[in-house]
Design an enzyme around this catalytic site. Structure first.
Site, PDB file in Angstrom:
ATOM      1  N   GLU A 265       0.786  -1.226   0.000  1.00 36.85           N
ATOM      2  CA  GLU A 265       0.000   0.000   0.000  1.00 36.85           C
ATOM      3  C   GLU A 265       0.819   1.278   0.000  1.00 36.85           C
ATOM      4  O   GLU A 265       0.331   2.339   0.395  1.00 36.85           O
ATOM      5  CB  GLU A 265      -0.920   0.011   1.237  1.00 36.85           C
ATOM      6  CG  GLU A 265      -0.203   0.231   2.581  1.00 36.85           C
ATOM      7  CD  GLU A 265       0.199  -1.042   3.288  1.00 36.85           C
ATOM      8  OE1 GLU A 265       0.454  -1.015   4.507  1.00 36.85           O
ATOM      9  OE2 GLU A 265       0.247  -2.090   2.612  1.00 36.85           O
ATOM     10  N   HIS A 298      -8.427  -3.477  -0.533  1.00 38.50           N
ATOM     11  CA  HIS A 298      -7.620  -3.560   0.688  1.00 38.50           C
ATOM     12  C   HIS A 298      -6.491  -2.528   0.668  1.00 38.50           C
ATOM     13  O   HIS A 298      -6.318  -1.768   1.635  1.00 38.50           O
ATOM     14  CB  HIS A 298      -7.044  -4.970   0.828  1.00 38.50           C
ATOM     15  CG  HIS A 298      -6.183  -5.158   2.034  1.00 38.50           C
ATOM     16  ND1 HIS A 298      -6.664  -5.671   3.212  1.00 38.50           N
ATOM     17  CD2 HIS A 298      -4.861  -4.903   2.244  1.00 38.50           C
ATOM     18  CE1 HIS A 298      -5.690  -5.720   4.099  1.00 38.50           C
ATOM     19  NE2 HIS A 298      -4.583  -5.263   3.525  1.00 38.50           N
ATOM     20  N   GLU A 299      -5.728  -2.491  -0.420  1.00 40.30           N
ATOM     21  CA  GLU A 299      -4.591  -1.576  -0.465  1.00 40.30           C
ATOM     22  C   GLU A 299      -5.051  -0.123  -0.516  1.00 40.30           C
ATOM     23  O   GLU A 299      -4.412   0.752   0.082  1.00 40.30           O
ATOM     24  CB  GLU A 299      -3.691  -1.890  -1.662  1.00 40.30           C
ATOM     25  CG  GLU A 299      -3.190  -3.332  -1.716  1.00 40.30           C
ATOM     26  CD  GLU A 299      -2.544  -3.816  -0.430  1.00 40.30           C
ATOM     27  OE1 GLU A 299      -1.960  -3.004   0.313  1.00 40.30           O
ATOM     28  OE2 GLU A 299      -2.623  -5.034  -0.152  1.00 40.30           O
TER      29      GLU A 299
END
Length: 874
Positions: A265, A298-299
């Protein structure tokens, strides 16, 4: 054999950094074998002390050091640290280092692979680039200038916004990036290469225009559209659900083939494993499309839960990962089937996290000590961590949870904080006392909730008793009662949910277990109800209740909670399988008949709730079944599972054929209805093949020939694993011929071969490993062969002569010198020897001892091997 462990780092030893860094200016002169990195940092002494500045560094060459522009030579240097004595309180430090990206096979720090430069700095990779305070609580603003050959590397990327670029006379060019946000070194990113670029834009809720850029391998541009669409969905969802808006003017995603993780990320520049970016109907399955959407989400969600607010130290990893996994699970549930998503989440917990709790590697979601930080990236920290966040969400409610998250960002934006800080924010925002709940962060293990009940016919009085306990684990002998939100309902004989406003827990359909024992009583009932327990898996616990076959069937038909209906079906299957495994010569025909009646009724769900039907018609995996017994009898359990599945296949063959023929879809599209139909169709096909249906072979070949998508093509190959080996090999040959030049599809081919049940599997594996497309340097390829074999080829890996264990150990030792992080991930099945029969325990421990004897064993492996060999059951 007892092996002495290296010295562990402890959470309790945390100390604030001696120095802080406010600004970093980095200049990269990229070269495949001799990259020069010049790092200029603005440093301030943190407090009154005379301790030296100690910088982390590993596998890099120090060229020069200058303090306030004056070269210095009075420093101490070893394999892991650069120590500089200075009396200055505020100063500028310039460190020049040299690194060899092409030799960096660990894929940590800066590495060169497949024609491109890439970085991976979490958890401690930045120290492989330059000497630095490589810890998450040192946050700074970064300016990064990259020089490289323009023709070979036209794209030079780093975090933040591009603020300058130029051309040099020698064919090189340069680009300068500036990240306006403070970040820890683990979020630093650099990518340089020649990519195809897909662009789009997103208008935020405040009206800002964000440029979206997706960089992929040449020729793969058409496979990036789903990823871009997923990113836009995630950005809109985070604004709608959490009020969180993206904060930079550009968001970049780069897909690379060689990557240890799924994705990273890094602020404004996410680096992704290609398997979680590239997709089209021909080369990607429905699961691939789903996973891309989930991982992209998610990232992106990390931008706030991980980047804007980050971890004080790596013991707090679940602060960002548990919270972000929960957020991506909620996102995925909103984008597709909530019940199927919840089942997937729970299967990970039951198959892998419960196994970790029962092994030498047991640890809380906030561990107390560690040897190698990379070993923190576990299903406990991530997935159990998400379950702990989910329990908080349950206790606080949707509005209360949102208030808590809002307060968390208000207090800690731009800071590095702890799990306790997060829980305190949730408590302060809602005035709900979470003091006892905090034990989930420090106590390891899988709690067991034993439920008993009594019913007095004369008085109509029904009493439910809940008793909780947590067995000792490798890291903790003593356990305490936890705060467990336990959802349940009572069903009457007509299948209606019983209510009674005099029993608050029954009205709320939840009891908060905080002591070792709790009781609730309901009066005025005319008949004994059926309790449906742990609705929606409201806590990561095991439940023990003596259900009858009839009660399980009643829940399957009538529970208001879809997850519980699925769970009851799994319990019924499991009971049959364990019964057969224990007494194969005297099968419980009444039990099996009851199961078949229940399964027959599940087919009726196919029209109204196909996602639930597909889940309920699937029997538990060997991994799930293994967590339900104290000692795993491999052959007995495996063959019992196959036998029950075969019984379902043969007894209901006409239903399977009808279900198969009913699942008609048009040209491929990834939408919920078609995904469910393909799932049911391919499940039906696998049962038809296993049951040796007369039509099975014809259906296999026809679907393989006509499939316009990878889901149906792969569905044929997975179904063929239940049929004759020669037919499977024939289909696999055709598949390889078509897809041998697509690495992501070939990974699927490798995995299917590696987990195929066949007597000659250990002779076949070396052929796979010698395949021209296999490389130990490629983590995806290693996971597809060695990982698939170790985790999912039950009979092959657990061969009673130990040959499967030896095979894995041989390659663990090879990987140790290539990519120890990947080696430490796929050694996991060997470290979980504790639940197997004594002979297999001995064989597995012998291979672990072989690995331990390696004189150059990496820290990643030392920790897992030594803990496993030193494990003593409590």
């Amino acid at each position: 054999m007892t092996v002495s462990s290296p010295v562990a780092k402890k959470r309790s030893d945390y100390q604030t950094p001696d120095f802080l860094i406010s600004h970093v200016d980095m200049v990269f002169h990229l070269d495949v074998v001799k990259t020069r990195v010049i790092t200029t940092s603005q440093i301030t002494r943190n407090g009154q002390h005379d301790r030296p500045l100690v910088l982390d560094g590993e596998s890099i060459k120090l060229v020069s050091v200058a303090l306030n522009e004056d070269a210095i030579h009075d420093y101490s240097l070893n394999d892991e640290q650069l120590s500089i004595q200075t009396t200055e309180s505020t100063f500028t430090l310039c460190v020049e280092t040299e690194i060899n990206p092409s030799e960096n096979k660990t894929l940590e720090g800066l590495y060169f692979s497949a024609g491109a430069y890439c970085t991976q700095c979490e958890a401690e990779g930045f120290r492989k680039i330059t000497y630095f305070l490589d810890r998450p609580d040192v946050l700074a603003k970064y300016d990064v200038t990259i020089f490289a050959d323009k023709e070979r590397y036209p794209h030079l990327l780093s975090n933040g916004n591009q603020i300058g670029k130029g051309q040099l006379d020698d064919g090189r060019h340069w680009v300068k990036w500036q990240d306006p946000f403070n970040k820890p070194s683990y979020l630093f990113a650099l990518v340089a290469g020649d990519f195809d670029l897909l662009t789009d834009n997103f208008i935020t809720q405040s009206g800002r225009n964000v440029l979206l850029e997706l960089y992929v391998d040449k020729g793969a541009l058409d496979k990036g559209h789903h990823a871009i669409a997923s990113l836009k969905k995630a950005m809109a969802w985070d604004e709608e659900v959490f009020g969180l808006e993206y904060d930079l003017d550009i968001y970049m995603v780069v897909a690379v083939d060689f990557f240890n993780m799924g994705a990273m990320e890094n602020k404004g520049l996410n680096v992704f494993n290609s398997k979680f970016v590239l997709a089209d109907a021909q080369s990607a399955t429905d699961d691939d499309f789903f996973n891309i959407e989930a991982v992209i989400g998610h990232e992106y969600f990390h931008n706030w839960t991980g980047n804007r607010v980050t971890c004080r130290d790596w013991f707090q990893l679940s602060l960002k990962e548990g919270l972000t996994v929960f957020r991506d699970q909620q996102f995925s549930a909103d984008m597709s089937s909530p019940v199927f998503n919840r089942i997937k989440n729970v299967q990970i917990i039951r198959e892998h996290q419960f196994a970790e709790d029962a092994s030498a590697m047991a640890h809380p979601i906030r561990p107390e000590e560690v040897i190698e930080m990379n070993n923190f990236y576990t299903v406990t920290v991530y997935d159990k961590g998400a379950e702990v966040i989910r329990m908080m969400h349950t206790l606080l409610g949707v509005d209360g949870f949102r208030k808590g998250v809002d307060l968390y960002f208000e207090r800690f934006d731009g800071q590095a904080v702890t799990c306790d800080d997060f829980v305190q924010a949730m408590q302060d925002a809602t005035d709900i006392d979470l003091t006892h709940f905090r034990l989930w962060y420090s106590q390891s293990g899988t709690p067991k909730v034993t439920v008993t009940d009594t019913f007095e016919q004369s008085s109509g009085r029904y009493t439910l008793t809940f008793t909780q306990s947590t067995p000792p684990t490798a890291d903790q002998a003593q356990k305490h009662a936890l705060h467990i939100p336990f959802k349940f309902e009572l069903l009457d004989q007509q299948g209606m949910s019983i209510s009674d406003d005099s029993v608050p827990e029954l009205e709320a359909k939840m009891i908060e277990l905080t002591q070792a024992k709790h009781e609730i009583t309901v009066s005025g009932l005319s008949e004994k109800p059926t309790p449906s327990l742990l609705l929606n898996f409201s806590a990561p616990v095991k439940v023990d209740y003596p259900y009858s076959h009839q009660q399980l069937s009643h829940i399957i038909l009538h529970s208001s909670d879809e997850f519980s209906r699925w769970d009851a079906s799994q319990s019924l299957y499991s009971r049959c399988i364990h019964s057969l495994a224990t007494a194969p010569d005297s099968p419980d025909e009444e039990l099996f008949d009851s199961m078949l009646v229940a399964v027959s009724g599940m087919f009726e769900l196919a029209d109204s709730n196909p996602a639930l039907a597909a889940a309920m018609l699937s029997v538990p995996s060997f991994e799930t079944l293994s967590q339900q017994v104290d000692e795993i009898q491999v052959e007995a359990l495996y063959h019992a599972q196959r036998s029950i599945r075969n019984l379902i296949a043969t007894s209901l063959s006409e239903k399977w054929l009808a279900l198969y023929n009913k699942q008609i879809t048009g040209p491929y599209q990834y939408d919920a209805d078609d995904v469910d139909k393909r799932r049911l169709r391919n499940l039906s096909l696998s049962y038809l093949v296993q049951g040796d249906s007369p039509q099975a072979s014809e259906l296999l070949l026809a679907q393989f020939a006509s499939a316009d998508n990878m889901t149906d093509s792969l569905g044929v190959l997975k179904a063929a694993q239940y049929g004759p080996v020669d037919q499977f090999d024939h289909l696999m040959f055709q598949f390889e011929e078509r897809w041998r030049h697509d690495p992501l599809v070939l990974d699927k081919w490798f995995a299917l071969h590696a987990n195929m049940e066949r007597s000659d599997i250990l002779a076949r594996l070396p052929l796979l490993l010698s395949h021209e497309k296999f490389s130990l340097d490629n983590p995806n390829r290693v996971r597809s062969v060695l990982g698939s074999f170790a985790f999912y080829n039950v009979l092959g890996f657990h061969a009673i002569d130990g040959s499967g264990y030896q095979f894995l150990a041989d390659y663990i030792l090879k990987l140790n010198s290539v990519n120890p992080q990947v080696a430490a991930r796929i050694i996991t099945p060997l470290t979980q020897w504790q639940k197997f029969d004594p002979k297999r325990q001995e064989l597995m421990r012998y291979q672990l001892a072989r690995i331990a004897d390696c004189k150059t064993l990496s820290k990643d492996l030392i920790e897992k091997v030594t803990k496993s060999l030193n494990y003593t059951a409590h």
